[in-house]
Design a protein around this motif. Structure first.
Motif, short mmCIF file in Angstrom:
data_model
loop_
_atom_site.label_atom_id
_atom_site.label_comp_id
_atom_site.label_asym_id
_atom_site.label_seq_id
_atom_site.Cartn_x
_atom_site.Cartn_y
_atom_site.Cartn_z
N LYS A 132 3.23 0.45 2.62
CA LYS A 132 4.40 -0.21 3.21
C LYS A 132 5.56 0.76 3.39
O LYS A 132 6.27 0.69 4.38
N SER A 161 -0.84 -5.20 8.68
CA SER A 161 0.21 -5.64 7.75
C SER A 161 -0.19 -6.95 7.09
O SER A 161 -1.24 -7.51 7.40
N TRP A 162 0.68 -7.43 6.21
CA TRP A 162 0.43 -8.68 5.50
C TRP A 162 1.13 -9.86 6.21
O TRP A 162 1.11 -10.96 5.72
N SER A 220 7.89 -9.01 6.56
CA SER A 220 7.97 -7.61 6.98
C SER A 220 7.97 -7.52 8.51
O SER A 220 8.67 -6.71 9.09
N ASN A 240 -2.81 -15.37 0.62
CA ASN A 240 -2.63 -14.62 1.86
C ASN A 240 -3.54 -15.25 2.89
O ASN A 240 -4.75 -15.15 2.76
N ASN A 269 -4.82 -10.84 6.81
CA ASN A 269 -3.97 -9.70 7.18
C ASN A 269 -3.87 -9.65 8.69
O ASN A 269 -4.67 -10.27 9.39
N GLN A 294 5.36 -11.80 0.31
CA GLN A 294 5.00 -11.30 1.65
C GLN A 294 5.81 -12.05 2.71
O GLN A 294 6.27 -11.46 3.69
#
Lengths: 310, 427
Positions: free
Chosen positions: B78, B96-97, B101, B315, B318, B391
């Motif tokens: 990151k 990315s997650w 972000s 999550n 991704n 996240q």
């Protein structure tokens, strides 16, 4: 210059001439240019840059925005900063108090002529050959509360040594000591070897035992080395970062988040480069002040010799 | 002489600084390349790299442009990405997650909005974290990673108990296992693993108040932390900690092999709340246990809570995003490989559960079809899939939040102090 020394005894004069031959011409300024340029570009410019950034808000993506003293007023009201400063101080004192006696004893011992001394010295020296990362990871495994030493020797370590602030600080001091005692004892070994034997011979004729010899001859003769070693510990301690990152990661909570760690966290974990620059500037002032005060208080800048009277 | 050189010194310093600063600021220009030009693709070093590499090779041989893949280690990924995104060396497509972000990058004008036609190829619950302000900026590229309860079957059989379906049953199990000298829940509480503590907070808040509460927080209404469900959650966590649900040593326990996973497979802990990747960790560390001793169930319902017990946190997956510096046509074409049959099958063979709409037919080819099916059903039937808060919020808010959660678990702050400390994060 010449007239000042002519009145001195002849013997002293000869010693002086041999030690420092008078230089008649000073080297030109041009010789300093490469070093000065290097210093400007790689030390001074970044420092000024950091100072400038401490007056901005910068997230690393967009251009820095000037925010005046916002970062600094936040800085002085931030309880985390004062906690970090306190922990930094505690670690510093802990490291000096634990490391200095151990290094002195080990260094003086290593300067002697005992059987197996060379082999044992080499063994004691090993930790210094390992990188901090390796050291920290190894100790983290050793101190693991479920599978490490504390699970076997609970009476010694308690159930979870790194679970409290005192415990975590003690662990950091322990690991730092393990890692850096070899370096400091090497300094003391060299210094102890240069103490003239005649002092010890005279003392033993007067009937002084080993302990008295150590206290009244060895320790005073090591004075300059002690100062050097302490300055290393102070400056190294103020900027120690890797060991905290890898061993405790500032935890538990923020209990061991020393200043350099807080700076890293602010800059590279929350992307607040402006505020991180304020912390960095403060750290710079702190380290410089500590170094200057130590040099002044100890009289180290006067470079007085411990060999006087010989 | 002395004063002159000092002045010269200061001038030189100022000049150097200025040039350094200017160089740092003026570097956001994008390289304009032809529509079918090269695309730099940054991805994370993980077991699915071989699948991605195969996709890149196939794409390059088709002659619709060239993609070069750069693999970067997880630690510092990151940071590196963030630094690159602020410079001229920005990658064209990156991993990315999702969530917060991406939000930062959209605000800074670095990302390209993707074609909405892509959406039909993926499960809707997995797409949410790839959107910013309703615009699609990231599409799924890996399997789904929901969080649920793993348990040690043998310990449960020995104690004659069943895994919990309600919170009351969970509290009862804490007493049962504590009485037997077994830690009820393995928890990684050392400072770098506090995201495992976050999972507890996420599930309890979701079960008590439903997913809308965090939606509002993520949407920018930080005052929602005042919601009574947050305080209630903090109090429940304090009860769990004080009641010995996590044992006494969790404060320095690591996540994964040598830490929580080892506690579970050695029978020192009965359960662990973890993401679906726990299975792969167990498979690597204790294959026998993974195959025969590892049980898994959804997080229990909480009595009286407003949240649906089917909701999932974790999550969703991704994401791949395209930046403004990419050759757009090449990048867009390349994104289509992520739902190709060969890519999906490749992911399944690596033990992943893809979030593409064509994934179900491949699940029988998984290493453990039952486990793959459990995950796929959990996600597909979930009314909502809340992305991990750290996240979703992005690191600027997520990092201090994790610190406060850790203080709550460690007993360094009371539930009330926790709420006010979190409220103070965003002024």
């Amino acid at each position: 210059m010449v007239s000042a020394t002519t009145s001195r005894p002849l013997r002293k004069q000869r010693v002086r001439d041999r030690a420092a031959p008078p230089t008649l011409e000073r080297p030109g300024v041009a010789w300093a240019v490469p070093g000065l340029l290097f210093f400007l570009v790689f030390a001074v410019a970044p420092m000024v840059g950091v100072l400038y950034l401490s007056f901005t808000h910068w997230d690393g993506l967009n251009p820095p925005q000037f925010t005046g003293t916002a970062n600094w007023s936040r800085f002085f009201g931030d309880s985390q900063v004062w906690q970090s400063t306190t922990v930094t101080g505690l670690l510093l004192i802990g490291n000096i108090v634990v490391q200095a006696p151990v290094s002195i004893l080990l260094g003086v011992w290593a300067a002697g002529h005992q059987r197996n001394r060379a082999i044992l010295s080499a063994v004691f020296f090993l930790p210094l050959l390992l990188s901090t990362a390796a050291t920290a990871i190894m100790w983290r495994q050793l101190l693991d509360p479920n599978f490490g030493l504390p699970a076997k020797f609970e009476w010694l370590f308690g159930s979870n040594p790194m679970g409290t602030q005192q415990g975590a600080i003690a662990c950091l001091v322990l690991v730092t000591t393990w890692q850096f005692v070899p370096f400091h004892s090497l300094l003391y070994q060299g210094a102890a070897r240069s103490i003239p034997h005649t002092l010890y011979q005279a003392a033993s004729i007067d009937g002084a035992g080993r302990v008295r010899q150590f206290v009244h001859i060895t320790l005073p003769q090591l004075r300059n080395t002690m100062i050097t070693s302490t300055i290393f510990m102070v400056v190294g301690g103020l900027t120690a970062f890797d060991i905290v990152l890898l061993l405790t990661n500032g935890g538990p909570g923020t209990d061991t988040a020393i200043l350099p760690f807080s700076m890293y966290q602010t800059a590279f974990r929350t992307y607040d480069y402006g505020y991180a620059s304020a912390i960095a500037s403060f750290l710079l002032v702190l380290a410089t002040a500590a170094s200057v005060i130590l040099t002044k208080l100890s009289g180290y800048d006067k470079m007085t010799s411990t060999m006087e009277g010989l | 002489m002395n004063s002159v050189s000092r002045r010269w010194f200061l001038t030189a310093t100022a000049a150097t600084t200025l040039s350094v600063t200017v160089a740092g600021c003026g570097s956001s220009g994008s390289s304009t390349s032809s529509p079918t030009g090269n695309v730099d693709f940054w991805t994370l070093q993980d077991p699915t790299n071989s699948v991605q590499k195969a996709a890149v090779d196939t794409f390059n041989s088709a002659g619709k442009g060239k993609v070069s893949m750069t693999v970067i280690a997880t630690d510092g990924y990151k940071d590196k990405l963030r630094t690159a995104m602020g410079s001229a060396k920005m990658p064209g497509v990156f991993f990315s997650w999702g969530g917060g972000s991406l939000n930062d990058y959209v605000t800074a004008g670095k990302l390209v909005t993707l074609d909405t036609a892509l959406e039909s190829h993926f499960l809707p619950s997995a797409l949410a974290a790839g959107k910013v302000g309703g615009k699609l900026v990231g599409i799924p590229c890996r399997g789904t990673q929901p969080v649920f309860l793993f348990y040690n079957k043998k310990l449960f059989a020995d104690a004659g108990v069943q895994p919990p379906t309600t919170y009351a049953e969970l509290q009862n199990l804490v007493k049962v296992f504590k009485g037997k000298g077994i830690t009820p829940f393995a928890l990684a509480g050392n400072a770098s693993s506090s995201w495992t503590e976050l999972m507890w907070v996420e599930y309890l808040v979701d079960r008590l108040a439903g997913p809308k509460l965090f939606d509002k927080i993520q949407g920018g209404d930080w005052s929602q932390w005042k919601d009574p469900a947050i305080l209630k959650t903090a109090q429940m966590i304090k009860e769990l900690v004080d009641g010995g649900a996590f044992g006494k040593k969790f404060g320095s326990v690591n996540y994964g092999a040598g830490g929580t996973s080892t506690l579970l497979n050695k029978g020192k802990a009965a359960m662990v709340l973890m993401g679906s990747w726990e299975y792969a960790t167990q498979l690597a560390e204790a294959p026998d246990f993974a195959k025969n001793g590892l049980g898994y169930v959804a997080f229990p319902s909480v009595e009286g809570g407003k949240g649906d017990a089917g909701n999932v946190v974790g999550n969703p997956t991704n994401y791949l995003s395209v930046t403004t510096s990419a050759a757009k046509q090449t990048a867009t074409e390349f994104l289509k490989t992520t739902y190709s049959d060969s890519y999906v099958q490749g992911l399944v063979e690596k033990g992943e559960v893809p979030v593409t709409s064509n994934a179900a037919q491949y699940l029988t080819k998984a290493a453990d079809p039952a486990y793959a099916k459990f995950q796929y059903d959990l996600v597909q039937k979930a009314p909502s899939f809340t992305q991990s808060w750290d996240q979703a919020l992005g690191l600027t808010l997520g990092t201090p939040l994790l610190t406060e959660i850790q203080k709550l678990f460690n007993g360094q702050s009371s539930p009330e102090q926790f709420v006010s400390a979190v409220l103070a994060i965003k002024k």
